[in-house]
Design an enzyme around this catalytic site. Structure first.
Site, mmCIF file in Angstrom:
data_model
loop_
_atom_site.group_PDB
_atom_site.id
_atom_site.type_symbol
_atom_site.label_atom_id
_atom_site.label_comp_id
_atom_site.label_asym_id
_atom_site.label_seq_id
_atom_site.Cartn_x
_atom_site.Cartn_y
_atom_site.Cartn_z
ATOM 1 N N LYS A 87 69.851 16.896 -27.280
ATOM 2 C CA LYS A 87 69.422 15.531 -27.620
ATOM 3 C C LYS A 87 70.002 14.542 -26.621
ATOM 4 C CE LYS A 87 66.605 15.979 -29.705
ATOM 5 N NZ LYS A 87 66.316 17.368 -29.780
ATOM 6 N N CYS B 69 50.245 16.957 -19.680
ATOM 7 C CA CYS B 69 49.111 16.083 -19.359
ATOM 8 C C CYS B 69 48.287 15.795 -20.600
ATOM 9 C CB CYS B 69 48.187 16.770 -18.346
ATOM 10 S SG CYS B 69 49.022 17.224 -16.854
ATOM 11 N N HIS C 214 87.487 30.368 -22.886
ATOM 12 C CA HIS C 214 87.234 31.449 -21.909
ATOM 13 C C HIS C 214 86.599 30.908 -20.643
ATOM 14 C CE1 HIS C 214 88.295 34.583 -24.803
ATOM 15 N NE2 HIS C 214 87.690 33.838 -25.702
ATOM 16 N N ARG D 283 53.182 12.395 -24.899
ATOM 17 C CA ARG D 283 53.239 13.715 -24.244
ATOM 18 C C ARG D 283 54.029 13.654 -22.943
ATOM 19 N NH1 ARG D 283 48.997 17.033 -26.120
ATOM 20 N NH2 ARG D 283 48.637 18.040 -24.120
ATOM 21 N N ASN E 271 44.409 19.924 -17.561
ATOM 22 C CA ASN E 271 45.752 20.156 -18.092
ATOM 23 C C ASN E 271 46.001 21.647 -17.973
ATOM 24 O OD1 ASN E 271 48.198 20.095 -19.343
ATOM 25 N ND2 ASN E 271 47.385 19.891 -21.422
ATOM 26 N N GLU F 93 68.661 14.993 -22.869
ATOM 27 C CA GLU F 93 67.224 14.783 -22.590
ATOM 28 C C GLU F 93 66.810 13.327 -22.728
ATOM 29 O OE1 GLU F 93 64.262 16.647 -25.067
ATOM 30 O OE2 GLU F 93 65.508 16.533 -26.820
HETATM 31 C C1 AGP Z 1 63.244 18.966 -27.992
HETATM 32 O O1 AGP Z 1 63.891 17.728 -28.189
HETATM 33 C C2 AGP Z 1 62.570 19.049 -26.657
HETATM 34 N N1 AGP Z 1 61.646 18.008 -26.477
HETATM 35 C C3 AGP Z 1 62.025 20.430 -26.321
HETATM 36 O O2 AGP Z 1 63.139 21.250 -26.087
HETATM 37 C C4 AGP Z 1 61.126 21.131 -27.380
HETATM 38 O O3 AGP Z 1 61.895 21.480 -28.504
HETATM 39 C C5 AGP Z 1 60.586 22.431 -26.746
HETATM 40 O O4 AGP Z 1 59.784 22.086 -25.637
HETATM 41 C C6 AGP Z 1 59.768 23.280 -27.724
HETATM 42 O O5 AGP Z 1 58.649 22.567 -28.147
HETATM 43 P P1 AGP Z 1 57.814 23.131 -29.415
HETATM 44 O O6 AGP Z 1 58.739 23.106 -30.585
HETATM 45 O O7 AGP Z 1 56.660 22.196 -29.544
HETATM 46 O O8 AGP Z 1 57.393 24.541 -29.084
#
Ligand code: AGP
Length: 608
Positions: free
Chosen positions: A485, A2, A504, A27, A100, A488
């Protein structure tokens, strides 16, 4: 996560709020809203969906006010719909709240309030807060807020306005970040710097437990018991690199293309000849580090993948045993850590709740913490004993790319710095590694120059339903990162495996519809990787190989080959991830996905 904004001053509050929310769009969110006080009355405008829908609604139902709060919601409790959008308000519409975080005891509070005659309009945890304000308000807003937060359990950054006090905003911070911006006859609040950057460079970083009373000419701080406290004004230093796409279609592509410059910037700031310079190591002086006998790295997502590569660096260069934990597991496993253990937390945002909790767990056991962060003013940065700033500039795309590369370079330099303290490295070897590091930006540029070829391959396989990534040794983390990558931002199911593990069980997944991205650059384990590729090929899997320029053999086993320049084996993760970032990007674009703000995702996960 948020996003929160707030404004009090002489400008049109709705305009300032909407611009601020736009700068927090990265965000991730699914609804948005604002609350203002217009002619002494609380006015709420909120809509499900993106900000442009709220904008259109405000054109139809405008507001005129100089005080307000705004919110972009990433749903935790309750569907992402209009009712559940923030701000939330009490039954008499005298208090409005944006939040938030997560109120963990909201169900009990909701039950208590319903028994006392309050009625609820939403499924959210947040809605208990305005009703509690109505319950405890006896004329003094600050006092009511203090009583309310005394009832709350969980994490919360709050923005609060009330019709009874049209001249002030109250903010609270516990577990979720909140920043106050200081202007001339105006003040601001925001969850993160990008929302403030074009408004002011003077800010206050709220600490956990802080309450702030903000009028247009004054900012006062209280602790959670209502006692006056002081917070220092800070000047925002970050370069405004993250705002604006510089002509690229998406922030993600811009940030992928920035990577050579990011590495050059780190080298220019951290390397003087073969000397490595760190500036915020604070308590982690050389004497302390020389005594460290064990390292635990904890992180989430892409940062965890960086930690997996970091283990290779630290064990190779400093010969120190290094474990790597996923933050959400580390914080609950009651880890065995002794005094000579160093905890390294890796976090791009510096606000990831699980990683922050891991730091607090370590500090409760008197362990020193080094954070590798992209925002040294973040909560994780400020709660650590030392910080290694990755200096990647604001990363706006939800899918992390340039921060990952910057984390790897920072881990590499730290491992060499650490190895020198442990006398485990000869200077000739160090010189070779650092020389190769300085060559990587141009090598990455040469890969980026092939982006049209990579785009063609990406588009050819953009309808796949399942994709596998295989890597060995230094590059199994690269396989994990390539899969993350892709999944997501394109929503294709993708998984990365250690290539040796594939037979395995997971190899059962292979058929003629499954593309398998094989990281097979010329390293020691190359022959083993070729065997794994042949195992997949024998089962009609589609092979997309990441290979070293000049390797003609690999063509015999591959449907597609992406060639990369040669580098030192242990540095190959810094090159091998680049084509995987581009493959994910172009597949997502081809599939019409929202590349910079993928569904269900947030840039910083500040809740458990
Ligand atoms: C990465 O592409 C993602 N958006 C996510 O996994 C991110 O790396 C993870 O939430 C950790 O975030 P941070 O590095 O800000 O702690």
């Amino acid at each position: 996560m948020c996003g929160i904004v707030g404004y009090i001053g002489e400008k049109a509050a709705d305009s300032v709020l909407l611009v601020g929310l736009e700068r927090l769009e990265y965000r991730g969110y699914d609804s948005a809203g604002i609350a203002v006080i217009e002619n002494g009355e609380l006015e709420i405008r909120k809509r499900a969906g993106k900000l442009k829908i709220l904008n259109e609604y405000l054109r139809e139902y405008p507001v005129t006010a100089n005080i307000g709060i705004g919110h972009t919601r990433w749903a935790t409790h309750g569907e992402p719909n209009l009712e559940n959008a923030h701000p939330h308000f009490d039954n008499k519409k005298k208090f409005a709240v944006v939040h938030n975080g997560i109120i963990e005891n909201y169900a009990l509070l909701k039950e208590e309030l319903i028994k006392e005659g309050y009625y609820f309009n939403t499924e959210t945890d947040t809605e208990v807060i305005p009703h509690l304000l109505a319950k405890y308000y006896k004329g003094n807003l600050e006092e009511a807020v203090i009583k309310v937060i005394d009832r709350l359990e969980g994490s919360y950054a709050l923005g609060i306005i009330s019709e009874f006090h049209p001249d002030k905003i109250i903010t609270v911070r516990f577990g979720s970040p909140l920043i106050i911006g200081k202007g001339k006859n105006e003040n601001f609040i925001a969850s993160d710097i990008p929302a403030l950057y074009n408004l002011t460079k003077s800010v206050y970083y709220m600490e956990d437990g802080d309450v702030a009373i903000i009028t247009k000419n004054d900012i006062k701080f209280l602790d959670s018991k209502g006692n006056k406290i002081k917070r220092d004004e800070k000047h925002i230093k970050i370069e405004d690199r993250g705002i604006g796409k510089s002509g690229y279609d998406h922030y993600m592509l811009k940030e992928i293309m920035e990577q050579p410059d990011i590495i050059n910037n780190i080298i220019s700031k951290r390397l003087k000849g073969n000397d490595i310079l760190f500036t915020h190591l604070r308590d982690l002086n050389k004497e302390y580090l020389a005594k460290v006998s064990r390292v635990i790295i904890q992180a989430a997502g892409t940062s965890w993948h960086a930690g997996l590569v970091g283990k290779f660096f630290i064990e190779e260069f400093a010969r120190i045993h290094t474990e790597v934990d996923i933050s959400s597991e580390f914080r609950y496993r009651n880890p065995v850590i002794e005094g000579d253990t160093l905890l390294i937390a890796i976090s791009q945002s510096g606000e990831t709740a699980d990683t922050l909790a891991g730091i607090r767990e370590a500090k409760s056991k008197f362990i020193k913490v080094l954070s590798i962060c992209n925002n040294i003013e973040s909560t994780i940065g400020r709660e650590s004993d030392a910080i290694l700033d990755i200096m990647a500039g604001p990363e706006i795309g939800v899918a992390s790319t340039k921060a990952y590369i910057a984390q790897l370079v920072s881990l590499l330099l730290f491992a060499i710095y650490f190895g020198r303290l442990k006398w485990t490295l000869d200077e000739e070897k160090i010189g070779n590694y650092l020389k190769e590091l300085t060559l990587l930006p141009d090598k990455i540029k040469s890969i980026l120059d092939k982006k049209d070829k990579i785009k063609k391959i990406a588009e050819k396989y953009s309808n796949a339903n399942n994709v596998i990534f295989l890597g060995r040794s230094y590059n199994f983390p690269t396989a994990f990162e390539g899969a993350l990558k892709l999944k997501e931002i394109s929503y294709i199911h993708a998984t990365g495996y250690q290539a040796g593990e594939f037979k395995h069980g997971p190899i059962a997944l292979i058929d003629e519809n499954v593309p398998v991205v094989c990281i097979a650059t010329k390293e020691d384990i190359y022959p083993k990787m070729i065997s794994n590729i042949q195992e997949v090929k024998a089962r009609k899997g589609i092979i997309i190989s990441i290979a070293t320029e000049g390797d003609t053999e690999i063509k015999n086993y591959s449907d597609e080959v992406i060639y990369l320049p040669k580098t030192i084996d242990i540095l190959s993760p810094l090159l091998n991830v680049i084509p995987l970032q581009l493959l994910a990007y172009y597949i997502a674009v081809k599939r019409g996905c929202d590349v910079d703000q993928p569904r269900n995702l947030a840039k910083s996960v500040t809740v458990e």
